[in-house]
Structures are given as C-alpha cells and as structure tokens.
Design a protein around this motif. Structure first.
Motif, PDB file in Angstrom:
ATOM      1  N   TYR A  91      -9.853  -5.037 -15.181  1.00 10.32           N
ATOM      2  CA  TYR A  91      -8.637  -5.012 -16.018  1.00 10.32           C
ATOM      3  C   TYR A  91      -7.417  -5.680 -15.384  1.00 10.32           C
ATOM      4  CZ  TYR A  91     -11.416  -1.823 -18.771  1.00 10.32           C
ATOM      5  OH  TYR A  91     -12.412  -1.281 -19.528  1.00 10.32           O
ATOM      6  N   GLY A  92      -7.544  -6.070 -14.135  1.00  8.30           N
ATOM      7  CA  GLY A  92      -6.384  -6.656 -13.452  1.00  8.30           C
ATOM      8  C   GLY A  92      -5.640  -5.590 -12.664  1.00  8.30           C
ATOM      9  N   GLU A  93      -4.937  -6.037 -11.634  1.00 10.12           N
ATOM     10  CA  GLU A  93      -4.259  -5.097 -10.740  1.00 10.12           C
ATOM     11  C   GLU A  93      -3.158  -4.313 -11.438  1.00 10.12           C
ATOM     12  OE1 GLU A  93      -2.922  -6.388  -6.788  1.00 10.12           O
ATOM     13  OE2 GLU A  93      -4.235  -8.105  -7.122  1.00 10.12           O
ATOM     14  N   ASP A  94      -2.390  -5.014 -12.283  1.00 10.93           N
ATOM     15  CA  ASP A  94      -1.270  -4.330 -12.945  1.00 10.93           C
ATOM     16  C   ASP A  94      -1.770  -3.147 -13.789  1.00 10.93           C
ATOM     17  OD1 ASP A  94      -2.503  -6.092 -14.686  1.00 10.93           O
ATOM     18  OD2 ASP A  94      -0.678  -7.143 -15.281  1.00 10.93           O
ATOM     19  N   THR A  95      -2.807  -3.426 -14.594  1.00 13.29           N
ATOM     20  CA  THR A  95      -3.354  -2.359 -15.441  1.00 13.29           C
ATOM     21  C   THR A  95      -3.977  -1.244 -14.592  1.00 13.29           C
ATOM     22  OG1 THR A  95      -3.751  -3.946 -17.201  1.00 13.29           O
ATOM     23  CG2 THR A  95      -4.956  -1.867 -17.326  1.00 13.29           C
ATOM     24  N   ALA A  96      -4.605  -1.609 -13.487  1.00 13.46           N
ATOM     25  CA  ALA A  96      -5.225  -0.590 -12.627  1.00 13.46           C
ATOM     26  C   ALA A  96      -4.174   0.362 -12.047  1.00 13.46           C
ATOM     27  CB  ALA A  96      -6.022  -1.256 -11.507  1.00 13.46           C
ATOM     28  N   VAL A  97      -3.050  -0.202 -11.617  1.00 13.71           N
ATOM     29  CA  VAL A  97      -1.966   0.660 -11.110  1.00 13.71           C
ATOM     30  C   VAL A  97      -1.516   1.611 -12.217  1.00 13.71           C
ATOM     31  CG1 VAL A  97       0.434   0.717 -10.320  1.00 13.71           C
ATOM     32  CG2 VAL A  97      -1.141  -0.980  -9.380  1.00 13.71           C
ATOM     33  N   LEU A  98      -1.313   1.057 -13.406  1.00 11.76           N
ATOM     34  CA  LEU A  98      -0.812   1.866 -14.529  1.00 11.76           C
ATOM     35  C   LEU A  98      -1.847   2.887 -15.010  1.00 11.76           C
ATOM     36  CD1 LEU A  98       1.008  -0.958 -16.527  1.00 11.76           C
ATOM     37  CD2 LEU A  98       2.085   0.959 -15.315  1.00 11.76           C
ATOM     38  N   ALA A  99      -3.123   2.512 -14.992  1.00 10.91           N
ATOM     39  CA  ALA A  99      -4.172   3.460 -15.403  1.00 10.91           C
ATOM     40  C   ALA A  99      -4.175   4.666 -14.464  1.00 10.91           C
ATOM     41  CB  ALA A  99      -5.540   2.773 -15.408  1.00 10.91           C
ATOM     42  N   GLY A 100      -3.993   4.406 -13.178  1.00 13.63           N
ATOM     43  CA  GLY A 100      -3.904   5.505 -12.213  1.00 13.63           C
ATOM     44  C   GLY A 100      -2.694   6.380 -12.484  1.00 13.63           C
ATOM     45  N   ASP A 155      -6.986   3.498  -4.513  1.00 15.40           N
ATOM     46  CA  ASP A 155      -7.556   3.183  -3.194  1.00 15.40           C
ATOM     47  C   ASP A 155      -8.319   1.857  -3.200  1.00 15.40           C
ATOM     48  OD1 ASP A 155      -6.568   5.534  -2.271  1.00 15.40           O
ATOM     49  OD2 ASP A 155      -8.476   6.387  -1.640  1.00 15.40           O
ATOM     50  N   ASP A 156      -8.919   1.527  -4.316  1.00 12.67           N
ATOM     51  CA  ASP A 156      -9.723   0.299  -4.389  1.00 12.67           C
ATOM     52  C   ASP A 156      -8.871  -0.961  -4.504  1.00 12.67           C
ATOM     53  OD1 ASP A 156     -12.151   1.597  -4.202  1.00 12.67           O
ATOM     54  OD2 ASP A 156     -12.429   1.766  -6.375  1.00 12.67           O
ATOM     55  N   LEU A 157      -7.576  -0.820  -4.793  1.00 16.63           N
ATOM     56  CA  LEU A 157      -6.701  -1.986  -5.007  1.00 16.63           C
ATOM     57  C   LEU A 157      -6.732  -2.939  -3.807  1.00 16.63           C
ATOM     58  CD1 LEU A 157      -3.549  -0.241  -6.537  1.00 16.63           C
ATOM     59  CD2 LEU A 157      -5.011  -1.912  -7.715  1.00 16.63           C
ATOM     60  N   PRO A 158      -6.531  -4.226  -4.059  1.00 16.92           N
ATOM     61  CA  PRO A 158      -6.494  -5.209  -2.975  1.00 16.92           C
ATOM     62  C   PRO A 158      -5.514  -4.836  -1.852  1.00 16.92           C
ATOM     63  CG  PRO A 158      -6.530  -6.345  -5.069  1.00 16.92           C
ATOM     64  CD  PRO A 158      -6.420  -4.878  -5.385  1.00 16.92           C
ATOM     65  N   CYS A 159      -4.368  -4.233  -2.217  1.00 19.43           N
ATOM     66  CA  CYS A 159      -3.391  -3.889  -1.172  1.00 19.43           C
ATOM     67  C   CYS A 159      -3.793  -2.635  -0.396  1.00 19.43           C
ATOM     68  CB  CYS A 159      -1.998  -3.726  -1.775  1.00 19.43           C
ATOM     69  SG  CYS A 159      -1.827  -2.303  -2.851  1.00 19.43           S
ATOM     70  N   HIS A 219      -8.865  12.691  -9.139  1.00 12.28           N
ATOM     71  CA  HIS A 219      -9.831  12.035  -8.248  1.00 12.28           C
ATOM     72  C   HIS A 219     -10.026  10.574  -8.673  1.00 12.28           C
ATOM     73  CE1 HIS A 219     -13.293  11.313  -5.797  1.00 12.28           C
ATOM     74  NE2 HIS A 219     -14.112  11.228  -6.821  1.00 12.28           N
ATOM     75  N   THR A 220     -10.158  10.364  -9.971  1.00  9.68           N
ATOM     76  CA  THR A 220     -10.345   9.000 -10.496  1.00  9.68           C
ATOM     77  C   THR A 220      -9.131   8.130 -10.194  1.00  9.68           C
ATOM     78  OG1 THR A 220     -11.687   9.907 -12.290  1.00  9.68           O
ATOM     79  CG2 THR A 220     -10.868   7.668 -12.580  1.00  9.68           C
ATOM     80  N   MET A 221      -7.948   8.670 -10.411  1.00  9.66           N
ATOM     81  CA  MET A 221      -6.717   7.947 -10.071  1.00  9.66           C
ATOM     82  C   MET A 221      -6.739   7.514  -8.608  1.00  9.66           C
ATOM     83  SD  MET A 221      -3.766   8.441  -8.076  1.00  9.66           S
ATOM     84  CE  MET A 221      -3.706  10.195  -7.767  1.00  9.66           C
ATOM     85  N   ASP A 281       0.835  -1.209   0.000  1.00  9.54           N
ATOM     86  CA  ASP A 281       0.000   0.000   0.000  1.00  9.54           C
ATOM     87  C   ASP A 281       0.869   1.258   0.000  1.00  9.54           C
ATOM     88  OD1 ASP A 281       0.870  -0.579   2.575  1.00  9.54           O
ATOM     89  OD2 ASP A 281      -1.118  -0.525   3.483  1.00  9.54           O
ATOM     90  N   THR A 282       1.868   1.270   0.887  1.00  7.52           N
ATOM     91  CA  THR A 282       2.756   2.431   0.959  1.00  7.52           C
ATOM     92  C   THR A 282       3.579   2.583  -0.321  1.00  7.52           C
ATOM     93  OG1 THR A 282       2.861   2.219   3.358  1.00  7.52           O
ATOM     94  CG2 THR A 282       4.595   3.522   2.308  1.00  7.52           C
ATOM     95  N   ALA A 283       3.972   1.465  -0.917  1.00  6.75           N
ATOM     96  CA  ALA A 283       4.761   1.530  -2.150  1.00  6.75           C
ATOM     97  C   ALA A 283       3.955   2.165  -3.288  1.00  6.75           C
ATOM     98  CB  ALA A 283       5.246   0.138  -2.551  1.00  6.75           C
TER      99      ALA A 283
END
Lengths: 288, 288
Positions: B97-106, B76-80, B69-71, A100-102
């Motif tokens: 879209y999967g976690e990897d894509t969600a991080v990158l979309a943000g 914030d919604d990520l599993p971690c 805000h969307t980012m 989360d922090t990362a």
C-alpha cells in the motif's frame, strides 16, 4: 486569546516527564512542548466550563487532544507523507531524532492520550469518560483524521479535485479533532444532548474555517511569518480554497463560516460563551 | 491449540468492515486478517474465563490487543525501522500500500483499539473498562512496546549489548503486550488483585519465552518454514539469546521459563487453567 496556553503547557510538561528511555521521551516532548497555539485544549476547557463543568476535570482530555494533534503533525511531516523539514519555526521531529524515532514518538503520544484520559480524569462519572474515549477514537482513526489524510494524499497532484473532496479532507483532517476537543469537553462537563449537538456543529464550522484561513495564509504570508514552509500548496499543485474559489471569495467564505459557527452558540448565555465566540474570531483573524 | 483463532478472526473481520475511504480500510484489514496465530486474543479470552468471567465480554478487548499487535508489526516493518519485505509469508503492508498508507493504517488501528474497547465492551462495570484502557495504554506506549522498540533500535550493531538490555527489550517489546492481553482479560472477568498479579507474572514469563523461542527459530529454521526472513538477527549482528548464551543454554532457558510460567497458575483450578497452561506449551514448542 488562548489565555489557557500557559496552564495547558504546564499540564503537558507534567504529563510526559523525561524518563527512561530518554530518547523517546525527548522526541515526544520536543514536538509536544514546541509552543503550539493550544487551540484544541482551549476549546476543550472552554466547552466544559460553558456547560457548567469544572474546567479542571477536562484538563487530562485537553492534554490528550494536544497529544493527538502533535502525533498527527509528527507523522504528517515524515518523508513518506508531506516530507516537511520545518514546523512551528523548528526542524521537524524526524529531522532531529530520525524517522524511526519520529514514528514511535507519534505512536507513543497516540496511545498515551487515551491512557491519560482514562487514568487522570477525576470526579467525572466513568460512563462519561468512556464516551469521551469513543468520541476521540472515532475522530482520530479511519473515520476521522486518518480518513482525511488518506484522501488528501490521494488527491495530491490531481487537478480534478473539487470543493466536495476538499471539504471532505478538511472536515476529517482538521475539523474532526477540533469537534472532538469541544464535544469531549462538553461531555465531561455534563452537557445535555442539544448542547453537545450545537457545540459539535460550532466546532465543525470552526474547523473548516481554520483550514480556509490556513489555505489563505499559505498564499499570502512568507515562511518566516508562518514558521513553516509557505507557498507549499501552490508548489504541490494542491487543491485549496484560494485555488478553487479565488482569494476574495475564500475570504468571504471564511467570514461566513465565522458567523455560522457563532450562531450555534445562541442557546448559551452569551457572556459565558465569550471564550468560544472569541476563539472563532481568533481563528478567523490569525496571522500564522 | 489456539482453538479460538476462528472466532477471533470473525470478530476482527466484523470490527473493521470495508467502508469509505476504502484504501485505508483495505490496508488495515490486509495486515489484521493476514492469519496470525491470535496468541494475544486467546490469552485475553482464556484469562477472562479462568477468573470466572464470560468470555464474550472480553472479545472487544481481545480484538483490540490483536489490532495493537498488528499496528506494531506494520510500523516495525517500515523501511525506516526494520525494513522488512515479508511478514507471515506475504509482502509487508508498505510493500503493498505504500509507506504513507502503512503509517496511517497503523495509526488507525491503534486509535481504534481503544475506541473499540470503550464502545463494544458490554455487561462489564465501566470502572473496569477504564482500568483496561489504562493498562493497555501503558503496555503500548513509551513505558511498554515503544520503549522496547526504541532500545532495540539503539542496540542494533552494538556488540556490547548484554543479557540485561536484551531482556529489557523483550520484556517491553514482546512481554508487555502479552501481559496486557492476559491482565485485561482478567480485569474484565472480575479477577481479584492476587489473580491479576499471578496472571501478569505468568504472561511476563510467557512473553520472554516467546522471544527466546523466536530467537532460536531465527537460527534453526528457513524463511519458508517461518513465513518471514530467517537468519535476519545473525545478519544484522543483533544480540539474541543463542548469540549470548549459545543454542543449548537458550533451549534450557526456554524450558525454565515454561516451568516458571506454569507455576504462577498453581492458585487456580488446574482443569480451568488448562488453556493457559497449554498456551505456554504451545509457545514453547511452536515451529514458526
């Protein structure tokens, strides 16, 4: 080479002081000050000076590109991405601070990079600073670094990936930010359009070179020598230059790119271009 | 209310067109165009107009705050982080879209927000645009939104969390971006320092109000009514205003904040201030 690393490290240390809330600042500083080679800041400062600008004026931008590079490493290392435990010989950010922090440390570094340029760039016409922010944003987002990473992820385990996709990934994932580092340094220094164009092409060649060398090192060096997990590409059955071209032709390709990169700088005074010419050699010959 | 939502949606749709690589653009657009209330863009546009600016000139900034805000919602919604499956009645970004894509979309939305302001803000002095980027960066990073989120995560399951920490979290996690939305709209519109100061305070009250109402809705509404998982705070034993003050005193507190927010606007022509006065009421009375 990378004589500028020390002064860049000092500027980075000052840019992100330890303050409340301490945990996020510690996480940001842990990866930011972990002793990278500072190739991108060096490129930025050298480009500014080469076109006749005062190197000092490009320091906030130089720090910003390193913040963005660090953000991309932190997020790429996450379990949901490359799931890497080791970076620059140290445990990765999420291993130390939690996932989360990362994620948040990366977000904070990314937004701060733009803020830092906007706030700290002094003695440069404001329209240039805005152009820098545009160029940098494009290099990071879904037309740059993120685009490279998403195509990279999609190609993993796909044995049909060819040279074209591989080059797309590297041009976006690696070369875009290197190009931005050089170009924004040049914009800040007051470069004309031809100079910006030449320097941009220099940086794209250097960026591709950087990645070809990375691929070569991954199969020729040990984890201890690299400070990160070696042989990872092979293990993940990832498309790399050695895999697609063979090791010898990859080395030739790298040499070719070095020559082409340097050729772009022919319009400049060669003495003044020495730092950028040297940087191309440094990247071509690096051992980790 | 939020009469501007339609024109903002059109501008957002145009700002992030579907292009190669399609997957990242789809992920960005999925969350960006998922039908939020567009409170932040509305605040930004209204503030610009209130101080005598042309609303059009603030549209890129209005879009940028919604991207940010969307980012923050995607990450914030990520599993971690909060590990949420449902947002605005739809599966969250990483679920689709999967976690990897969600991080990158943000990441892509965050960097694009700054780029979009720098590139698309027209007819506004460039020094104002740089000030906007500074203010926005501060509101997002480790002195703003990220600071709020990190303290929020740290306080989870900590039954000793009191009003002071709760307010710190909300001021940073929610109010900072609302404040930025208003203030950057005002800066673009050419506000003087007193106007910026008043509007900033208005937004901080509104931001706190927003969160108090959120806490109240979490315990008084169903998931279907909210379009997201209800009762989550209670379940997570999270500090909330209803938990610390009780439901009735929380409602009084919300009313108080509404009055205080509106008071800040007394220096303006009340007819012209009607949209921002109305927005405070809208946020106080919202049902989801």
């Amino acid at each position: 080479m990378i004589a500028k690393a020390k002064v860049v490290n000092l500027a980075l240390d000052k840019a992100v002081p330890l303050q409340h809330p301490v945990k996020i600042r510690e996480a940001m500083r842990y990866s930011l000050l972990a002793g990278g080679k500072r190739v991108r800041p060096a490129l930025c400062l050298a480009a500014c000076e080469l076109v006749g600008g005062d190197e000092e004026t490009a320091m906030p931008a130089a720090c910003a590109v390193e913040m963005i590079h660090t953000m991309s490493l932190i997020h790429d290392d996450l379990p949901c991405m490359d799931n890497d435990d080791l970076r620059r010989g140290q445990p990765t950010n999420h291993k130390v601070y939690g996932e989360d922090t990362a994620v948040l440390a990366g977000d904070a570094l990314l937004s701060f990079s733009f803020e830092h340029i906007a706030r700290e760039t002094k003695g440069v016409p404001t329209d240039r600073v805005l152009r820098v922010i545009c160029f940098l944003g494009k290099a990071v987002g879904s037309e740059g670094l993120v685009a490279g990473q998403i195509v990279d992820i999609a190609s993993e385990g796909d044995s049909s990936v060819g040279l074209e996709t591989l080059e797309y990934v590297h041009i976006h994932k690696t070369a875009a930010l290197l190009e931005a580092s050089v170009v924004i340094g040049a914009i800040i220094g007051g470069a004309n359009e031809e100079e910006i164009d030449r320097l941009g092409r220099y940086a794209r060649y250097v960026g591709l070179l950087f990645q070809v060398v990375d691929d070569i090192l991954d199969v020729t060096k040990s984890s201890a020598e690299l400070g990160k997990t070696a042989g990872k590409d092979l293990l993940a059955d990832k498309a790399t230059y050695p895999k697609l071209l063979g090791l010898e032709r990859s080395k030739e390709f790298a040499q070719n790119l070095t020559v082409k990169a340097k050729e772009q700088l022919s319009i400049f005074d060669q003495l003044k271009a020495a730092p950028l010419l040297g940087l191309a050699d440094y990247i071509a010959n690096r051992q980790n």
